[in-house]
Design an enzyme around this catalytic site. Structure first.
Site, PDB file in Angstrom:
ATOM      1  N   HIS A 143       0.728  -1.237  -0.044  1.00  0.00           N
ATOM      2  CA  HIS A 143      -0.093   0.006  -0.038  1.00  0.00           C
ATOM      3  C   HIS A 143       0.980   1.238  -0.043  1.00  0.00           C
ATOM      4  CE1 HIS A 143      -3.353   2.589   1.146  1.00  0.00           C
ATOM      5  NE2 HIS A 143      -4.151   1.606   1.364  1.00  0.00           N
ATOM      6  N   GLU A 192      -0.872   1.183  -5.817  1.00  0.00           N
ATOM      7  CA  GLU A 192      -0.649  -0.061  -4.802  1.00  0.00           C
ATOM      8  C   GLU A 192      -0.566  -1.303  -5.553  1.00  0.00           C
ATOM      9  OE1 GLU A 192      -3.860   0.325  -2.203  1.00  0.00           O
ATOM     10  OE2 GLU A 192      -3.864   2.344  -2.218  1.00  0.00           O
TER      11      GLU A 192
HETATM   12  O1  TA6 Z   1      -6.267   1.116  -0.897  1.00  0.00           O
HETATM   13  C1  TA6 Z   1      -7.223   1.732  -0.874  1.00  0.00           C
HETATM   14  C2  TA6 Z   1      -8.205   1.493   0.265  1.00  0.00           C
HETATM   15  O2  TA6 Z   1      -8.610   0.352   0.067  1.00  0.00           O
HETATM   16  C3  TA6 Z   1      -9.025   2.620   0.373  1.00  0.00           C
HETATM   17  O3  TA6 Z   1     -10.500   2.142  -0.037  1.00  0.00           O
HETATM   18  C4  TA6 Z   1      -8.846   3.040   1.959  1.00  0.00           C
HETATM   19  O4  TA6 Z   1      -9.750   2.376   2.867  1.00  0.00           O
HETATM   20  C5  TA6 Z   1      -7.678   2.768   1.760  1.00  0.00           C
HETATM   21  O5  TA6 Z   1      -7.260   1.564   1.296  1.00  0.00           O
HETATM   22  C6  TA6 Z   1      -6.987   3.100   3.381  1.00  0.00           C
HETATM   23  O6  TA6 Z   1      -7.456   2.010   3.983  1.00  0.00           O
HETATM   24  P1  TA6 Z   1      -7.058   2.004   5.756  1.00  0.00           P
HETATM   25  O7  TA6 Z   1      -7.656   0.689   6.359  1.00  0.00           O
HETATM   26  O8  TA6 Z   1      -5.570   2.104   5.947  1.00  0.00           O
HETATM   27  O9  TA6 Z   1      -7.363   3.434   6.249  1.00  0.00           O
END
Ligand code: TA6
Length: 305
Positions: A166, A272
């Site tokens: 991520h 990501e």
């Molecule tokens: O990667 C995108 C995502 O899935 C978004 O939908 C948002 O939820 C982001 O990840 C961040 O997630 P987190 O659990 O770190 O707040």
């Protein structure tokens, strides 16, 4: 000292000035400073919110969180007790070894195996290894997923999982463009209904921007993207991560994140690499490896250059 360990962190330094810092918590890379091409000052390439928790109390808002075995809310029966994005990003990993330490770069290996905290919510045997390699203008992060099941059943007792890195790339979000995603199928997670979120769209833009709230899951993409902005660009190369997510919460969603610094969404784009549509499968005794390679292509010229 190319590799240092200090209070739950591993610090890598490259002879030409680059550095990286990894929290054992979540094996989260929280800093990557590449050697500068414009001048001799190393430049921070990742975004970490100033409100991020770095004490292991919650997943880090920034850097490169490791998502495993589920992306988003769990959908696989074996993941039913897991939280959003799985347990890997909130488990304490072990520092295993220095893999490489020479002029070309510095590389370390972190590992994670089932702990009591994990086993109460996830029953599968597994062994994760995360190899982080720092070169002068490049950072590689390889996730190795081994199915350590001893069963010899037919069909094999496969480990089914999702995995994603991520990555919060530090960049002026309003000026960023991501290539090449044109013509690719994606799922728009900003749609208001579940049905619309599961309806594939086709990317029509040559360069994808994140001027508006963006949460797009591109499926089956080439595995090499360029994240560009006026005066800078970073290449993201991926192997075995067949999908890629582009996320920027903008003020609309970013202002609702307790650990997002004010206006933080203006200073990053998440690109990501992941295996998030469907599940990767690895049979007993086998290992799956997903790789991300981040390379600084060019950057602002120092004044007068
Ligand atoms: O990667 C995108 C995502 O899935 C978004 O939908 C948002 O939820 C982001 O990840 C961040 O997630 P987190 O659990 O770190 O707040």
């Amino acid at each position: 000292m190319p590799v240092q360990q200090t209070n739950g962190r591993v610090i890598l330094t490259h002879p030409k000035g680059a550095s990286a810092e990894i929290l054992l918590y979540g094996a989260t890379v929280i800093s990557w400073k590449s050697g500068s091409k414009a001048n001799s000052t190393p430049v921070e390439r990742l975004f970490v919110s100033s409100k991020a928790a770095l004490d292991g109390s919650k997943p880090v808002r920034g850097g490169i969180p490791v998502v495993f075995p589920n992306f988003g809310a769990p959908t696989h029966p074996e993941h039913a007790k897991l939280s959003q994005h799985g347990f890997a990003r909130s488990a304490v990993w072990n520092f295993d070894s220095v893999v490489m330490d020479n002029e070309a770069g510095v590389s370390v290996r972190l590992t994670l195996t089932p702990t009591p905290d994990i086993m109460v919510k996830y029953l599968r045997p597994f062994h994760l290894a995360y190899v982080v390699t720092l070169a002068e203008h490049q950072l590689s992060t390889d996730l190795h997923v081994k199915n350590t099941s001893q069963t010899t059943s037919t069909p094999p007792d496969a480990l089914e999982f999702q995995a994603l890195l991520h990555t919060y790339i530090r960049a002026p979000a309003n000026d960023v463009l991501i290539f090449p995603l044109q013509g690719k199928k994606y799922y728009d997670k900003t749609e208001p209904t579940e049905q619309a979120r599961n309806q594939p769209k086709e990317e029509t833009r040559a360069g994808v921007d994140v001027k508006a709230f963006t949460d797009s899951v591109y499926e089956d993409v080439a595995g090499k993207y360029e994240v560009t902005w006026p005066g800078g660009s970073i290449e993201v190369k991926a192997k075995n991560f067949k999908d890629v997510v582009v996320w920027n919460p903008s003020a609309e969603a970013g202002s609702k994140l307790a650990d997002m610094e004010d206006g933080g969404w203006e200073r990053f784009v998440c690109v990501e690499p992941g295996y998030v549509r469907g599940f990767a499968r690895v049979n007993p005794g086998e290992t799956w490896v997903g790789q991300q390679v981040l390379t600084v292509l060019h950057e602002e010229r120092a004044q007068g250059q």
